[in-house]
Motif scaffolding. Structure first.
Motif, PDB file in Angstrom:
ATOM      1  N   ILE A 197     -20.172  -0.158  -2.368  1.00 11.16           N
ATOM      2  CA  ILE A 197     -20.332  -0.560  -3.703  1.00 11.16           C
ATOM      3  C   ILE A 197     -19.072   0.077  -4.271  1.00 11.16           C
ATOM      4  O   ILE A 197     -19.088   1.109  -4.525  1.00 11.16           O
ATOM      5  CB  ILE A 197     -21.659  -0.036  -4.082  1.00 11.16           C
ATOM      6  N   ILE A 198     -18.290  -1.181  -5.117  1.00 11.21           N
ATOM      7  CA  ILE A 198     -16.973  -0.536  -5.942  1.00 11.21           C
ATOM      8  C   ILE A 198     -17.718  -1.221  -7.206  1.00 11.21           C
ATOM      9  O   ILE A 198     -18.196  -2.145  -7.484  1.00 11.21           O
ATOM     10  CB  ILE A 198     -16.157  -1.637  -5.194  1.00 11.21           C
ATOM     11  N   SER A 199     -17.258  -0.192  -7.940  1.00 11.19           N
ATOM     12  CA  SER A 199     -17.675  -0.474  -9.634  1.00 11.19           C
ATOM     13  C   SER A 199     -16.253  -0.704 -10.264  1.00 11.19           C
ATOM     14  O   SER A 199     -15.404   0.131 -10.102  1.00 11.19           O
ATOM     15  CB  SER A 199     -18.490   0.602 -10.058  1.00 11.19           C
ATOM     16  N   VAL A 200     -16.078  -1.481 -11.014  1.00  9.85           N
ATOM     17  CA  VAL A 200     -15.030  -1.368 -12.110  1.00  9.85           C
ATOM     18  C   VAL A 200     -15.456  -1.682 -13.555  1.00  9.85           C
ATOM     19  O   VAL A 200     -16.263  -2.678 -13.768  1.00  9.85           O
ATOM     20  CB  VAL A 200     -14.329  -2.734 -11.718  1.00  9.85           C
TER      21      VAL A 200
ATOM     22  N   ASP B 249      -6.909  -1.932 -20.190  1.00 14.04           N
ATOM     23  CA  ASP B 249      -6.143  -2.383 -21.282  1.00 14.04           C
ATOM     24  C   ASP B 249      -4.983  -3.446 -20.638  1.00 14.04           C
ATOM     25  O   ASP B 249      -4.056  -3.346 -20.651  1.00 14.04           O
ATOM     26  CB  ASP B 249      -5.385  -1.684 -22.250  1.00 14.04           C
ATOM     27  N   ILE B 250      -5.596  -4.892 -20.284  1.00 17.85           N
ATOM     28  CA  ILE B 250      -4.722  -5.768 -19.749  1.00 17.85           C
ATOM     29  C   ILE B 250      -3.665  -6.098 -20.685  1.00 17.85           C
ATOM     30  O   ILE B 250      -2.776  -6.435 -20.391  1.00 17.85           O
ATOM     31  CB  ILE B 250      -5.551  -7.105 -19.343  1.00 17.85           C
TER      32      ILE B 250
ATOM     33  N   LEU C 120       1.009  -1.159  -0.002  1.00 20.32           N
ATOM     34  CA  LEU C 120      -0.058   0.166   0.065  1.00 20.32           C
ATOM     35  C   LEU C 120       0.732   1.339  -0.082  1.00 20.32           C
ATOM     36  O   LEU C 120       0.407   2.311  -0.320  1.00 20.32           O
ATOM     37  CB  LEU C 120      -1.033  -0.104   1.198  1.00 20.32           C
ATOM     38  N   ASP C 121       2.064   1.072   0.320  1.00 23.65           N
ATOM     39  CA  ASP C 121       2.839   2.151   0.269  1.00 23.65           C
ATOM     40  C   ASP C 121       3.925   2.504  -0.828  1.00 23.65           C
ATOM     41  O   ASP C 121       4.615   3.415  -0.948  1.00 23.65           O
ATOM     42  CB  ASP C 121       3.858   2.221   1.422  1.00 23.65           C
ATOM     43  N   GLU C 122       3.752   1.601  -1.900  1.00 22.50           N
ATOM     44  CA  GLU C 122       4.514   1.910  -2.947  1.00 22.50           C
ATOM     45  C   GLU C 122       3.912   2.494  -4.141  1.00 22.50           C
ATOM     46  O   GLU C 122       2.591   2.804  -3.862  1.00 22.50           O
ATOM     47  CB  GLU C 122       4.608   0.421  -3.705  1.00 22.50           C
ATOM     48  N   ASP C 123       4.504   3.265  -4.942  1.00 19.24           N
ATOM     49  CA  ASP C 123       3.893   4.282  -6.073  1.00 19.24           C
ATOM     50  C   ASP C 123       3.559   3.542  -7.146  1.00 19.24           C
ATOM     51  O   ASP C 123       4.027   2.820  -7.881  1.00 19.24           O
ATOM     52  CB  ASP C 123       5.351   5.009  -6.458  1.00 19.24           C
ATOM     53  N   TRP C 124       2.199   3.503  -7.033  1.00 20.16           N
ATOM     54  CA  TRP C 124       1.498   2.683  -8.205  1.00 20.16           C
ATOM     55  C   TRP C 124       0.754   3.952  -9.244  1.00 20.16           C
ATOM     56  O   TRP C 124      -0.376   3.617  -9.797  1.00 20.16           O
ATOM     57  CB  TRP C 124       0.402   1.863  -7.825  1.00 20.16           C
ATOM     58  N   ALA C 125       1.242   5.110  -9.129  1.00 19.66           N
ATOM     59  CA  ALA C 125       0.543   6.136  -9.924  1.00 19.66           C
ATOM     60  C   ALA C 125       0.159   5.935 -11.326  1.00 19.66           C
ATOM     61  O   ALA C 125      -0.771   6.127 -12.056  1.00 19.66           O
ATOM     62  CB  ALA C 125       1.323   7.545  -9.817  1.00 19.66           C
ATOM     63  N   ASP C 126       1.031   5.167 -12.040  1.00 17.87           N
ATOM     64  CA  ASP C 126       0.968   4.778 -13.503  1.00 17.87           C
ATOM     65  C   ASP C 126      -0.125   3.603 -13.521  1.00 17.87           C
ATOM     66  O   ASP C 126      -0.891   3.959 -14.540  1.00 17.87           O
ATOM     67  CB  ASP C 126       2.288   4.393 -14.256  1.00 17.87           C
ATOM     68  N   PHE C 127      -0.233   2.921 -12.618  1.00 22.65           N
ATOM     69  CA  PHE C 127      -1.301   1.853 -12.895  1.00 22.65           C
ATOM     70  C   PHE C 127      -2.602   2.592 -12.547  1.00 22.65           C
ATOM     71  O   PHE C 127      -3.698   2.018 -12.826  1.00 22.65           O
ATOM     72  CB  PHE C 127      -1.130   0.684 -12.146  1.00 22.65           C
ATOM     73  N   GLU C 128      -2.600   3.371 -11.469  1.00 23.68           N
ATOM     74  CA  GLU C 128      -3.794   3.699 -10.955  1.00 23.68           C
ATOM     75  C   GLU C 128      -4.571   4.793 -11.995  1.00 23.68           C
ATOM     76  O   GLU C 128      -5.891   4.727 -12.002  1.00 23.68           O
ATOM     77  CB  GLU C 128      -3.644   4.850  -9.735  1.00 23.68           C
TER      78      GLU C 128
ATOM     79  N   GLU D 247      -4.508   3.942 -15.121  1.00 23.95           N
ATOM     80  CA  GLU D 247      -5.078   2.980 -16.342  1.00 23.95           C
ATOM     81  C   GLU D 247      -5.943   2.072 -15.938  1.00 23.95           C
ATOM     82  O   GLU D 247      -6.822   1.678 -16.643  1.00 23.95           O
ATOM     83  CB  GLU D 247      -3.545   2.242 -16.756  1.00 23.95           C
ATOM     84  N   TYR D 248      -5.842   1.921 -14.783  1.00 24.49           N
ATOM     85  CA  TYR D 248      -6.732   0.590 -14.266  1.00 24.49           C
ATOM     86  C   TYR D 248      -7.362   1.269 -12.877  1.00 24.49           C
ATOM     87  O   TYR D 248      -6.820   0.876 -11.589  1.00 24.49           O
ATOM     88  CB  TYR D 248      -5.910  -0.869 -13.724  1.00 24.49           C
ATOM     89  N   LYS D 249      -8.530   1.886 -13.078  1.00 30.37           N
ATOM     90  CA  LYS D 249      -9.173   2.507 -11.997  1.00 30.37           C
ATOM     91  C   LYS D 249     -10.382   1.648 -11.370  1.00 30.37           C
ATOM     92  O   LYS D 249     -11.030   0.939 -12.250  1.00 30.37           O
ATOM     93  CB  LYS D 249      -9.871   3.746 -12.727  1.00 30.37           C
ATOM     94  N   ALA D 250     -10.645   1.943 -10.173  1.00 36.63           N
ATOM     95  CA  ALA D 250     -11.778   1.419  -9.456  1.00 36.63           C
ATOM     96  C   ALA D 250     -12.731   2.738  -8.880  1.00 36.63           C
ATOM     97  O   ALA D 250     -11.826   3.428  -8.249  1.00 36.63           O
ATOM     98  CB  ALA D 250     -11.508   0.343  -8.465  1.00 36.63           C
TER      99      ALA D 250
END
Length: 297
Positions: free
Chosen positions: A125-128, A134-135, A100-108, A110-113
């Motif tokens: 309620i979580i929507s995806v 784009d896997i 949870l402390d790592e930098d995921w800015a690039d993936f956040e 592209e792959y949103k929730a």
């Protein structure tokens, strides 16, 4: 050759659907979750004594966490102990405590929730929107392992959010997950090289985060997947099938079902609701707000 490739793409779609159907725990409130029979309470005491010396975090020693593993194994103490200690080992080997402390800015980006709101019982309620993911791009760029760890992070984030809600006094143990398949593309999300990603999601969620979901709902599922689902659903346990709901592109059909448990003002307009504001980016929200509360959305 073309036929074989298409079959693999269809398999990718099927695996994705299976990956949304892996939690066998039925929906319960926190009070119901902690309510045990006399025999179950005795088993919990034995289970607690056996595993507590090996649990590195205080939250793992609480009944709400321990009961989750017992329920997952139908209160078979030996099997639950094996699964939980394997989970602890997996966390250590993969350094999950730091994910949870790592930098995921690039993936956040592209792959949103998103957080839509809460259902009528107060569960988030979580929507995806899977069709927007784009896997294939991550796979062909050599980021498959990083993407897998990103999903570890999503599960860990959801699990922590539920624990924080419980510590805040909220009567909740699970979340409802909505997967919108409207823009699903067999090339971008169902490619043969994408299949290991979905298998990994299936494996991690089932083995490491059992019972996290109250409902797993696939909306706007492509027609090509429905006959395949009818064939393969029989390999799933009845408990799993009971929490998985797959709907096609008939919006009136799936909206009618959703509204039985979710008020319209708790869903964004994209999902047929009347929520004034758009759904909230789950990562951004939890960075800025310590505890998820419906009234804060």
């Amino acid at each position: 050759m073309v036929q074989n490739k298409l079959s693999l793409q269809k398999l990718g779609l099927c695996v994705f659907i299976f990956a949304t159907s892996i939690s066998p725990t039925v929906q319960v409130s926190l009070d119901e979750f902690l309510a045990l029979t006399y025999e179950q309470k005795l088993k919990l005491d034995v289970f607690r004594d056996r595993v507590t010396p090996y649990l590195p975090h205080e939250y793992m020693k609480k009944d709400v966490f321990l009961i989750r593993w017992l329920r997952d194994r139908e209160f078979n103490i030996a099997e639950a102990e094996k699964r939980l200690l394997s989970h602890v080992e997996w966390r250590e080997e993969n350094d999950i405590d730091s994910v949870l402390d790592e930098d995921w800015a690039d993936f956040e980006h592209e792959y949103k929730a998103y957080i839509e709101g809460c259902d009528k019982e107060g569960k988030p309620i979580i929507s995806v929107f899977v069709g927007d993911w784009d896997i294939r791009r991550a796979v062909v760029s050599g980021k498959s392992k990083r993407l897998m760890r990103y999903f570890d992070r999503i599960f860990e984030l959801a699990s922590k959010a539920l624990r924080d809600m419980q510590n805040d006094g909220q009567n909740v143990t699970q979340a409802t997950l909505l997967f919108d398949m409207g823009n699903f593309n067999l090339v971008l999300q169902g490619c043969p090289r994408c299949i290991p990603i979905y298998l990994y999601i299936l494996s991690v969620y089932e083995r490491q985060y059992p019972g996290l979901a109250h409902r797993l709902v696939s909306l706007n599922t492509p027609q090509i997947a429905l006959p395949l689902w009818d064939i393969y659903k029989h390999i799933l346990t009845p408990q799993t099938r009971n929490i998985l709901f797959i709907y096609g592109k008939d919006k009136k059909d799936w909206q009618r079902i959703l509204l039985k448990e979710i008020d319209k003002d708790q869903l964004s307009r994209k999902l047929g609701g009347t929520k004034e504001d758009n759904a909230v980016d789950v990562f951004e929200y939890l960075r800025n707000v310590n505890v998820f509360r419906c009234e804060n959305l």
